[in-house]
Scaffold this motif. Structure first.
Motif, mmCIF file in Angstrom:
data_model
loop_
_atom_site.group_PDB
_atom_site.id
_atom_site.type_symbol
_atom_site.label_atom_id
_atom_site.label_comp_id
_atom_site.label_asym_id
_atom_site.label_seq_id
_atom_site.Cartn_x
_atom_site.Cartn_y
_atom_site.Cartn_z
ATOM 1 N N GLN A 57 84.957 30.774 -41.811
ATOM 2 C CA GLN A 57 84.949 31.668 -42.968
ATOM 3 C C GLN A 57 83.947 32.810 -42.843
ATOM 4 O O GLN A 57 83.795 33.599 -43.767
ATOM 5 C CB GLN A 57 84.736 30.900 -44.277
ATOM 6 N N ARG A 108 87.460 40.277 -39.627
ATOM 7 C CA ARG A 108 88.273 39.187 -40.197
ATOM 8 C C ARG A 108 87.469 37.886 -40.178
ATOM 9 O O ARG A 108 86.648 37.663 -39.298
ATOM 10 C CB ARG A 108 89.565 39.001 -39.415
ATOM 11 N N ARG A 109 87.777 37.028 -41.139
ATOM 12 C CA ARG A 109 87.087 35.742 -41.248
ATOM 13 C C ARG A 109 87.691 34.725 -40.289
ATOM 14 O O ARG A 109 88.907 34.611 -40.182
ATOM 15 C CB ARG A 109 87.168 35.206 -42.672
ATOM 16 N N SER A 133 89.000 31.352 -39.102
ATOM 17 C CA SER A 133 89.626 30.219 -39.799
ATOM 18 C C SER A 133 89.779 28.988 -38.915
ATOM 19 O O SER A 133 90.016 27.896 -39.425
ATOM 20 C CB SER A 133 90.982 30.624 -40.374
ATOM 21 N N GLU A 177 91.703 34.928 -40.366
ATOM 22 C CA GLU A 177 92.545 35.196 -41.525
ATOM 23 C C GLU A 177 93.313 36.472 -41.289
ATOM 24 O O GLU A 177 92.875 37.365 -40.582
ATOM 25 C CB GLU A 177 91.687 35.299 -42.785
ATOM 26 N N PRO A 229 97.238 36.654 -40.770
ATOM 27 C CA PRO A 229 96.558 35.927 -39.705
ATOM 28 C C PRO A 229 96.399 36.795 -38.460
ATOM 29 O O PRO A 229 97.140 37.749 -38.250
ATOM 30 C CB PRO A 229 97.485 34.755 -39.409
#
Length: 173
Positions: free
Chosen positions: A31, A109-110, A112, A138, A140
């Motif tokens: 995250q 982007r986080r 995941s 994420e 995606p």
């Protein structure tokens, strides 16, 4: 190694061993956004020096991933000081950011998930070959840092359907 003072990678050729060693640290990155990514750059050739580690920055944490030989991978944490000069004999090297399209795709982007990809082999003496570290973001979006035969390769391509029974994913985070 690679002209990087203090860089001491521990090489693995087992995806299970690599995952066991780094699972907890990757879990803490989930995250978190990818703040930056750097590649070692050959200034004379004006191109990526793919032998050096790929550095991924997640705020206050850097992770360095590199491959060598046929199936060895090393992951280190914060060992690369990118402000220090690179002292590689015969090459003028430096660090560059945003030089590869695959890295630009996943920036900001986080994270995941993270997996190690192994190829399953028919030979009993060599049941698996460590192939890649796969980072899922994420969106995606996907980043694969893979063994390109004694150097690193990068791709952000969608996962290709690999032959059933020939590949294994080992979750890291």
């Amino acid at each position: 190694m690679f002209g990087i003072e203090g860089y001491e990678p521990q090489w693995h050729h087992s995806g299970q061993a690599l995952a066991a060693m780094h699972r907890a640290r990757f879990a803490r990155l989930r995250q978190r956004p990818l703040a930056g990514a750097w590649l070692m750059w050959d200034l004379d050739e004006d191109r990526w020096y793919a032998d050096g580690p790929v550095v991924l920055g997640f705020g206050d944490t850097n992770v360095e991933i590199t491959h060598r030989k046929f199936d060895e991978c090393a992951i280190t944490w914060g060992q690369v000081d990118m402000s220090a000069p690179l002292l590689s004999a015969g090459r003028r090297l430096d660090w560059r950011t945003d030089t590869h399209p695959a890295l630009r795709t996943v920036r900001d982007r986080r994270l995941s998930g993270v997996n190690v990809l192994e190829r399953l082999m028919p030979a009993r003496w060599r049941p698996t070959v460590l192939y890649a570290v796969e980072l899922l973001f994420e969106g995606p979006a996907r980043l694969e840092i893979f063994n390109a035969l004694d150097e690193n390769g990068l791709t952000d391509a969608d996962e290709v359907e690999l032959p059933v029974g020939r590949w294994r994913r080992i979750p890291l985070a």
